[in-house]
Design an enzyme around this catalytic site. Sequence first.
Site, mmCIF file in Angstrom:
data_model
loop_
_atom_site.group_PDB
_atom_site.id
_atom_site.type_symbol
_atom_site.label_atom_id
_atom_site.label_comp_id
_atom_site.label_asym_id
_atom_site.label_seq_id
_atom_site.Cartn_x
_atom_site.Cartn_y
_atom_site.Cartn_z
ATOM 1 N N ASN A 9 -8.220 23.630 17.420
ATOM 2 C CA ASN A 9 -8.568 22.828 16.644
ATOM 3 C C ASN A 9 -9.237 21.644 16.874
ATOM 4 O O ASN A 9 -8.536 20.684 17.801
ATOM 5 C CB ASN A 9 -7.236 22.274 15.662
ATOM 6 C CG ASN A 9 -7.400 21.310 14.388
ATOM 7 O OD1 ASN A 9 -8.684 21.067 14.224
ATOM 8 N ND2 ASN A 9 -6.401 20.939 13.963
ATOM 9 N N TRP A 10 -10.502 21.565 16.949
ATOM 10 C CA TRP A 10 -11.426 20.393 17.595
ATOM 11 C C TRP A 10 -11.324 19.071 16.715
ATOM 12 O O TRP A 10 -11.801 18.105 17.248
ATOM 13 C CB TRP A 10 -12.906 20.712 17.784
ATOM 14 C CG TRP A 10 -12.832 22.082 18.450
ATOM 15 C CD1 TRP A 10 -11.901 22.473 19.533
ATOM 16 C CD2 TRP A 10 -14.302 22.698 18.896
ATOM 17 N NE1 TRP A 10 -12.696 23.785 20.194
ATOM 18 C CE2 TRP A 10 -14.167 23.636 19.839
ATOM 19 C CE3 TRP A 10 -15.607 22.444 18.443
ATOM 20 C CZ2 TRP A 10 -14.960 24.475 20.402
ATOM 21 C CZ3 TRP A 10 -16.373 23.404 18.879
ATOM 22 C CH2 TRP A 10 -16.197 24.376 19.880
ATOM 23 N N LYS A 11 -10.611 19.270 15.497
ATOM 24 C CA LYS A 11 -10.513 17.924 14.623
ATOM 25 C C LYS A 11 -11.878 17.207 14.467
ATOM 26 O O LYS A 11 -13.051 17.916 14.520
ATOM 27 C CB LYS A 11 -9.340 17.214 15.272
ATOM 28 C CG LYS A 11 -8.174 17.865 15.297
ATOM 29 C CD LYS A 11 -6.866 16.800 15.670
ATOM 30 C CE LYS A 11 -5.745 17.815 15.805
ATOM 31 N NZ LYS A 11 -4.439 17.037 16.015
ATOM 32 N N HIS A 95 -2.677 21.247 7.267
ATOM 33 C CA HIS A 95 -2.558 20.644 8.794
ATOM 34 C C HIS A 95 -1.900 18.912 8.368
ATOM 35 O O HIS A 95 -2.225 18.460 7.320
ATOM 36 C CB HIS A 95 -3.841 20.133 9.379
ATOM 37 C CG HIS A 95 -3.552 19.720 10.676
ATOM 38 N ND1 HIS A 95 -3.418 18.432 11.044
ATOM 39 C CD2 HIS A 95 -3.540 20.301 11.934
ATOM 40 C CE1 HIS A 95 -3.053 18.338 12.209
ATOM 41 N NE2 HIS A 95 -3.321 19.417 12.843
ATOM 42 N N GLU A 97 -2.337 16.207 9.511
ATOM 43 C CA GLU A 97 -3.154 15.125 9.212
ATOM 44 C C GLU A 97 -3.830 15.186 7.835
ATOM 45 O O GLU A 97 -4.200 14.245 7.118
ATOM 46 C CB GLU A 97 -4.239 15.131 10.369
ATOM 47 C CG GLU A 97 -3.644 14.858 11.415
ATOM 48 C CD GLU A 97 -4.483 15.374 12.701
ATOM 49 O OE1 GLU A 97 -5.450 15.846 12.809
ATOM 50 O OE2 GLU A 97 -3.777 15.381 14.030
ATOM 51 N N GLU A 167 3.987 22.852 13.488
ATOM 52 C CA GLU A 167 3.502 21.726 14.314
ATOM 53 C C GLU A 167 4.498 20.579 13.927
ATOM 54 O O GLU A 167 4.146 19.903 12.795
ATOM 55 C CB GLU A 167 2.136 21.236 13.894
ATOM 56 C CG GLU A 167 1.009 22.496 14.191
ATOM 57 C CD GLU A 167 -0.344 21.983 14.389
ATOM 58 O OE1 GLU A 167 -1.108 22.161 15.540
ATOM 59 O OE2 GLU A 167 -0.887 21.217 13.556
ATOM 60 N N GLY A 173 -0.437 15.043 19.206
ATOM 61 C CA GLY A 173 -1.400 14.120 19.937
ATOM 62 C C GLY A 173 -0.530 12.975 20.466
ATOM 63 O O GLY A 173 -1.179 11.894 21.178
ATOM 64 N N SER A 212 0.589 19.010 21.158
ATOM 65 C CA SER A 212 0.734 18.531 22.785
ATOM 66 C C SER A 212 1.006 19.828 23.815
ATOM 67 O O SER A 212 1.545 19.761 24.699
ATOM 68 C CB SER A 212 1.911 17.439 22.832
ATOM 69 O OG SER A 212 1.372 16.307 22.382
ATOM 70 N N GLY A 233 -4.869 21.120 19.852
ATOM 71 C CA GLY A 233 -5.715 19.943 19.637
ATOM 72 C C GLY A 233 -6.373 19.632 20.638
ATOM 73 O O GLY A 233 -7.484 19.922 21.281
ATOM 74 N N GLY A 234 -6.064 18.458 21.399
ATOM 75 C CA GLY A 234 -6.669 17.871 22.449
ATOM 76 C C GLY A 234 -7.140 18.673 23.525
ATOM 77 O O GLY A 234 -8.234 18.436 24.297
HETATM 78 P P1 13P Z 1 -2.468 18.286 20.038
HETATM 79 O O1 13P Z 1 -2.591 19.453 20.933
HETATM 80 O O2 13P Z 1 -3.649 17.218 20.388
HETATM 81 O O3 13P Z 1 -1.012 17.514 20.045
HETATM 82 O O4 13P Z 1 -2.662 18.514 18.407
HETATM 83 C C1 13P Z 1 -1.973 19.438 17.858
HETATM 84 C C2 13P Z 1 -2.699 19.926 16.664
HETATM 85 O O5 13P Z 1 -2.299 19.316 15.471
HETATM 86 C C3 13P Z 1 -3.310 21.195 16.362
HETATM 87 O O6 13P Z 1 -3.611 21.395 15.265
#
Ligand code: 13P
Length: 250
Positions: A9-11, A95, A97, A167, A173, A212, A233-234
């Site tokens: 997920n590149w956000k 998600h 967010e 999640e 994050g 994470s 994510g990251g």
């Molecule tokens: P991180 O891997 O950056 O913690 O993000 C997880 C995430 O929200 C994937 O959708």
Amino acid sequence: MRKPLVAGNWKLNGTRASIDELVQGLLQGMSQVGETDVAVCPPFVYIDHVRGLLEGSRIDLGSQDVCEEDKGAFTGEVSGPMLRDVGCSYAIVGHSERRSIYGESDELVARKFAAARRNGLTPILCVGETLEEREGGITEEVVARQIDAVLALEGIAAFADAVIAYEPVWAIGTGKTASPEQAQEVHEFIRGRLAGHDEGVAAGIRILYGGSVKGGNAAELFGKPDIDGGLIGGASLVADEFLTICKAAG
Ligand code: 13P
């Protein structure tokens, strides 16, 4: 046997140049990734571009969200038919967010889940509790509520071609990964809850862990019986790191 899935997920990250470089790196390393499905979810505006870069590879495309409506006067939205048209196979819905920053309710998320399915996209339904909810001992209650909203609208059969991503919000994050045991406990709860409706669907559904996940902790997480891959994510923005995670799943 459930085939693992690792989805990036590149956000809200990337430029054409950085994405070209990232995808190049992924394509170079994919031959060393074993039996696992791999997908990337770029920001909407880059999906079509990434489709071109991925042509002929085994990396699938997903979106980070989808509109609950298919067309019409919904300024700023992107629909399921559009996402299919540009080659998406998956759509992330719910998600944390989206839920916390943009106020998406369980009911809206359920409608987005339905929109994905009716357009031939596999929904990746995100669920998870906040730190406050975990400390208050209501993790299972929260996750059950988020899943039940989709069950109420779509029924258990809809989960036969869906993916769930657990999640925990406190792990996203933050660098604080849930321990493999903590994650397994919730994954087992989710599978058990679905089994109460249909054991076959529960046994077949892929439940990903997100929060994470890094190259260094992926193998231990994926070693748990109910963890079928990850939503990253990251670490999905760094080719080598993401590939290490994919290898850990395969
Ligand atoms: P991180 O891997 O950056 O913690 O993000 C997880 C995430 O929200 C994937 O959708």
